[in-house]
Design a protein around this motif. Structure first.
Motif, PDB file in Angstrom:
ATOM      1  N   GLY A   1      28.761  56.299 116.106  1.00 42.20           N
ATOM      2  CA  GLY A   1      29.233  57.645 116.398  1.00 42.20           C
ATOM      3  C   GLY A   1      30.197  57.696 117.565  1.00 42.20           C
ATOM      4  N   THR A   2      29.950  56.903 118.595  1.00 40.33           N
ATOM      5  CA  THR A   2      30.848  56.825 119.756  1.00 40.33           C
ATOM      6  C   THR A   2      30.964  55.369 120.191  1.00 40.33           C
ATOM      7  N   SER A   3      32.004  55.082 120.952  1.00 44.39           N
ATOM      8  CA  SER A   3      32.166  53.725 121.476  1.00 44.39           C
ATOM      9  C   SER A   3      31.040  53.394 122.453  1.00 44.39           C
ATOM     10  N   THR A   4      30.506  54.404 123.137  1.00 41.73           N
ATOM     11  CA  THR A   4      29.410  54.170 124.080  1.00 41.73           C
ATOM     12  C   THR A   4      28.156  53.694 123.354  1.00 41.73           C
ATOM     13  N   ASN A   5      27.870  54.280 122.205  1.00 38.09           N
ATOM     14  CA  ASN A   5      26.716  53.840 121.428  1.00 38.09           C
ATOM     15  C   ASN A   5      26.827  52.360 121.085  1.00 38.09           C
ATOM     16  N   LEU A   6      27.996  51.970 120.614  1.00 38.08           N
ATOM     17  CA  LEU A   6      28.213  50.561 120.274  1.00 38.08           C
ATOM     18  C   LEU A   6      28.070  49.674 121.497  1.00 38.08           C
ATOM     19  N   LEU A   7      28.526  50.166 122.634  1.00 37.98           N
ATOM     20  CA  LEU A   7      28.433  49.386 123.870  1.00 37.98           C
ATOM     21  C   LEU A   7      26.979  49.166 124.263  1.00 37.98           C
ATOM     22  N   VAL A   8      26.176  50.222 124.237  1.00 37.97           N
ATOM     23  CA  VAL A   8      24.758  50.095 124.584  1.00 37.97           C
ATOM     24  C   VAL A   8      24.055  49.142 123.627  1.00 37.97           C
ATOM     25  N   VAL A   9      24.285  49.317 122.341  1.00 43.38           N
ATOM     26  CA  VAL A   9      23.618  48.482 121.340  1.00 43.38           C
ATOM     27  C   VAL A   9      24.032  47.026 121.489  1.00 43.38           C
ATOM     28  N   SER A  10      25.316  46.767 121.743  1.00 38.64           N
ATOM     29  CA  SER A  10      25.780  45.382 121.866  1.00 38.64           C
ATOM     30  C   SER A  10      25.230  44.722 123.127  1.00 38.64           C
ATOM     31  N   ILE A  11      25.190  45.459 124.250  1.00 39.89           N
ATOM     32  CA  ILE A  11      24.610  44.896 125.476  1.00 39.89           C
ATOM     33  C   ILE A  11      23.137  44.590 125.258  1.00 39.89           C
ATOM     34  N   ALA A  12      22.425  45.499 124.578  1.00 39.20           N
ATOM     35  CA  ALA A  12      21.004  45.286 124.313  1.00 39.20           C
ATOM     36  C   ALA A  12      20.791  44.074 123.411  1.00 39.20           C
ATOM     37  N   GLN A  13      21.673  43.888 122.420  1.00 43.48           N
ATOM     38  CA  GLN A  13      21.563  42.711 121.565  1.00 43.48           C
ATOM     39  C   GLN A  13      21.799  41.438 122.363  1.00 43.48           C
ATOM     40  N   ASP A  14      22.751  41.464 123.282  1.00 44.02           N
ATOM     41  CA  ASP A  14      22.996  40.297 124.134  1.00 44.02           C
ATOM     42  C   ASP A  14      21.773  39.972 124.986  1.00 44.02           C
ATOM     43  N   LEU A  15      20.972  41.011 125.285  1.00 41.99           N
ATOM     44  CA  LEU A  15      19.768  40.803 126.096  1.00 41.99           C
ATOM     45  C   LEU A  15      18.560  40.421 125.254  1.00 41.99           C
ATOM     46  N   GLY A  16      18.720  40.367 123.934  1.00 41.97           N
ATOM     47  CA  GLY A  16      17.631  39.905 123.086  1.00 41.97           C
ATOM     48  C   GLY A  16      17.013  40.945 122.181  1.00 41.97           C
ATOM     49  N   MET A  17      17.500  42.185 122.205  1.00 37.88           N
ATOM     50  CA  MET A  17      16.943  43.214 121.333  1.00 37.88           C
ATOM     51  C   MET A  17      17.462  43.027 119.913  1.00 37.88           C
ATOM     52  N   ARG A  18      16.678  43.440 118.946  1.00 39.71           N
ATOM     53  CA  ARG A  18      17.082  43.280 117.544  1.00 39.71           C
ATOM     54  C   ARG A  18      18.295  44.160 117.242  1.00 39.71           C
ATOM     55  N   GLN A  19      18.985  43.823 116.156  1.00 39.66           N
ATOM     56  CA  GLN A  19      20.149  44.599 115.757  1.00 39.66           C
ATOM     57  C   GLN A  19      19.699  45.926 115.155  1.00 39.66           C
ATOM     58  N   LEU A  20      20.323  47.016 115.584  1.00 36.63           N
ATOM     59  CA  LEU A  20      20.008  48.345 115.064  1.00 36.63           C
ATOM     60  C   LEU A  20      21.001  48.709 113.966  1.00 36.63           C
ATOM     61  N   HIS A  21      20.492  49.234 112.865  1.00 29.64           N
ATOM     62  CA  HIS A  21      21.366  49.649 111.777  1.00 29.64           C
ATOM     63  C   HIS A  21      22.059  50.962 112.129  1.00 29.64           C
ATOM     64  N   VAL A  22      23.032  51.353 111.319  1.00 27.86           N
ATOM     65  CA  VAL A  22      23.879  52.509 111.634  1.00 27.86           C
ATOM     66  C   VAL A  22      23.055  53.777 111.825  1.00 27.86           C
ATOM     67  N   PHE A  23      22.098  54.026 110.933  1.00 26.23           N
ATOM     68  CA  PHE A  23      21.320  55.269 110.983  1.00 26.23           C
ATOM     69  C   PHE A  23      19.908  55.045 111.526  1.00 26.23           C
ATOM     70  N   GLU A  24      19.724  54.000 112.322  1.00 28.22           N
ATOM     71  CA  GLU A  24      18.401  53.614 112.814  1.00 28.22           C
ATOM     72  C   GLU A  24      17.711  54.755 113.567  1.00 28.22           C
ATOM     73  N   PHE A  25      18.415  55.414 114.457  1.00 34.56           N
ATOM     74  CA  PHE A  25      17.787  56.438 115.295  1.00 34.56           C
ATOM     75  C   PHE A  25      18.267  57.849 114.947  1.00 34.56           C
ATOM     76  N   THR A  26      18.902  58.016 113.791  1.00 33.81           N
ATOM     77  CA  THR A  26      19.364  59.339 113.373  1.00 33.81           C
ATOM     78  C   THR A  26      18.214  60.346 113.272  1.00 33.81           C
ATOM     79  N   PRO A  27      17.041  59.989 112.687  1.00 36.63           N
ATOM     80  CA  PRO A  27      15.952  60.970 112.612  1.00 36.63           C
ATOM     81  C   PRO A  27      15.503  61.461 113.986  1.00 36.63           C
ATOM     82  N   ILE A  28      15.561  60.588 115.004  1.00 41.72           N
ATOM     83  CA  ILE A  28      15.147  61.000 116.349  1.00 41.72           C
ATOM     84  C   ILE A  28      16.083  62.075 116.878  1.00 41.72           C
TER      85      ILE A  28
END
Length: 594
Positions: A168-195
């Motif tokens: 949805g935003t470049s910031t979302n991608l940035l947070v997800v990519s940094i988290a993946q670099d730290l060892g978190m699993r990959q989140l799909h596009v609509f992973e947190f949409t229901p929240i």
């Protein structure tokens, strides 16, 4: 935990604070502050390398953001969004919104909020707002709700939609990519949409019913006369309107369009019809009647030249200067070359204007011509005929490519959403297809990419990595965990979200993401909580940028359009931040069972 951070960690914190200060101060451009941040990290680690590393490792850390897959993904999504805009793929949504606004203002506002929220889930926030601003301004001019009462709510809906997907935003991608670099699993596009949607259930009624009441009516301050043009429509033989009376034709035209028949007509529509409207109204009228605003042979020749040269046709407004050769000539006798005249706006004359109300009337000083052509032809025309081109120009949408652009966007998002390929690969493939199919011209890719975003994201990635490897994130995480350990999980999530929200509203959401994500990881470790909901709290906090005009670029875009003050953002945005923080924190607790 050490009472004080070591030298590298302290340096990382100082650089982060300096970066935030630079954004808040606003003296230097965002790009300059970002480049200075990268340079500071590179120089520091070159002079004072991390333990066990040589001086060149710091250079790699400082500049690796430019080659990071997150940045490639963000650039690819910018190109996909550009393709949707220049092909006119979003125009049907805009026309549907305009029709709804003609019936009921309150229902139309709710419908607009929902549509904008859904569009911004997959398309960058800025193009969606660019699409909406003229629609809301036009509806306000026609007696709808004042634009100053609708722009902030619509912008908030766009921001909420943008926070609901990983793309949805470049910031979302940035947070997800940094988290993946730290060892978190990959989140799909609509992973947190229901929240996010569960929180939007409470936010949308506030934006719909309460927020407009908290905003001023600045109609007089922002009202500007919409420039209307006189134009001649060429009606094809197979148009369903041919042969009908002018009264019947008028009943099928968009609101605000004035139409009449040329002198000598029999009362029924033939090959020509004269109209007066804004450029948008002229375009919509031509679309409805399958007509063109210039000779058909000329339009076809220009389209062929555009296709052959690979350059987009542009529409520009040009003022007739005092020394223009066109003064006193009519469009028929002017001998225009290389461009197509779509319409003319007659300037008000100091004395009574005796010219007929017609696009064929003689031109005078101050008239504004609406012309179409290739960029170099427009420049040549302006120079040769003594015209002043008004700042900017508008690209003609390549509507024939709209289904292709939609299919490419749907394929890119669909492949990533079901987990077949990472979004980095599907977005890059989609961007390549946009070039290959001609939806986006390769030589105009600069219009799609934002240098500011590219440099900011690269600097944020470098800062986030430096915060992590220097131990600054661990030190700050331990410091915050000491105060958060007595709170319930929902309180911890809310506190992290508010911390990042404050950074976002007064500095940069990308920088807030770079600092907040590794801190959230360390807080999770200290408190024995899963990292994923805390990382999402950071992601959500980065998007809760409703309370100040400097929080996000779309906030700044509507500042002048609505004649808003800083207080308008605070008064309407702070309650929305409170609603979203409360609802998102509770939803995260239930979603992750913590």
């Amino acid at each position: 935990m050490h009472l004080l951070p070591d030298l590298h960690a302290a340096s990382a914190i100082i650089i982060a604070l300096t970066m935030f200060y630079g954004f808040v101060k606003g003296t230097l451009r965002v790009e300059i502050v970002s480049l200075l941040t990268i340079g500071a990290i590179a120089l520091l680690l070159y002079v004072m390398p991390m333990p066990g590393q040589d001086k060149y490792a710091g250079l790699q850390l400082a500049f690796e953001g430019f080659g990071h897959y997150a940045l490639v993904t963000i650039c690819s999504l910018m190109i996909l969004g550009r393709g949707m805009v220049v092909t006119g793929a979003l125009d049907p949504a805009a026309r549907a919104l305009a029709r709804v606004w003609q019936y009921n203002k309150m229902v139309a506002l709710l419908f607009t909020l929902v549509v904008c929220l859904l569009l911004s889930m997959l398309i960058n926030d800025t193009p969606v707002l660019v699409l909406m601003i003229p629609i809301l301004a036009q509806m306000a001019a026609r007696g709808g709700m004042p634009a100053s009462k609708t722009l902030i709510p619509v912008n908030a809906a766009i921001l909420i939609g943008g926070m609901s997907t990983t793309i949805g935003t470049s910031t979302n991608l940035l947070v997800v990519s940094i988290a993946q670099d730290l060892g978190m699993r990959q989140l799909h596009v609509f992973e947190f949409t229901p929240i996010v949607f569960s929180a939007a259930i409470f936010a949308v009624p506030y934006m719909w019913l309460v927020m407009p009441r908290l905003l001023p009516d600045n109609t007089k301050a922002v009202a500007a006369e919409s420039r209307t043009f006189l134009a001649k429509l060429r009606i094809p033989q197979d148009s369903p309107m041919r042969g009908k009376t002018i009264e019947e034709v008028r009943g099928n035209l968009p609101e605000g369009v004035v139409a009449w028949l040329p002198a000598g007509a029999t009362g029924h529509l033939g090959r020509r019809m004269l109209v007066s409207s804004t450029f948008e109204g002229l375009q919509e009228t031509a679309r409805k009647l399958s007509a063109v605003l210039a000779p058909r042979w000329l339009v076809e020749r220009m389209l062929a030249d555009s296709s052959r040269s690979g350059k987009d046709l542009m529409v520009a407004e040009m003022i007739v200067a005092p020394d223009s050769r066109l003064i006193g000539l009519t469009p028929k006798t002017a001998g225009l070359e290389g461009v197509a005249l779509l319409g003319i706006h007659h300037a008000r004359q100091p004395l009574r204007d005796t010219r007929p109300h017609s696009p064929d009337a003689p031109m005078k000083e101050g008239d504004v011509l609406l012309v179409m052509g290739l960029p170099e032809d427009l420049r040549r025309f302006a120079d040769a005929d003594g015209l002043l081109q008004i700042e900017g120009g508008q690209e003609m949408t390549r509507s024939g490519k709209a289904p292709v652009a939609l299919a490419i966007m749907a394929g890119s998002v669909g492949l990533a959403s079901v987990g077949l390929v990472p979004i980095a690969i599907s977005a890059l493939a989609g961007a390549i297809l946009m070039f290959a199919t001609g939806c986006v011209r390769f030589e105009r890719v600069g219009r799609a990419l934002s240098a500011q975003v590219i440099v900011l994201v690269a600097a944020s990635i470098a800062l986030g990595k430096f915060m992590l490897v220097s131990g600054a994130a661990a030190w700050l995480g331990g410091l915050m965990a000491a105060g958060l350990q007595y709170l319930p999980p929902a309180g911890v999530l809310a506190a992290i979200m508010l911390f990042v929200t404050v950074l976002t509203n007064f500095a940069s959401n990308s920088a807030a993401a770079a600092v907040g994500t590794p801190i959230a990881f360390n807080i999770a470790n200290k408190l024995g909580l899963p990292a994923e909901p805390l990382v999402l709290a950071v992601l959500f906090g980065c998007n809760l940028c409703y309370a100040t005009p400097v929080a996000y670029q779309t906030n700044m875009m509507i500042l002048t359009e609505g004649d808003y003050t800083f207080g308008d953002y605070l008064r309407s945005g702070v309650p929305l931040v409170a609603i979203m923080v409360t609802a998102l924190s509770i939803s995260l607790v239930f979603w992750y069972g913590i």
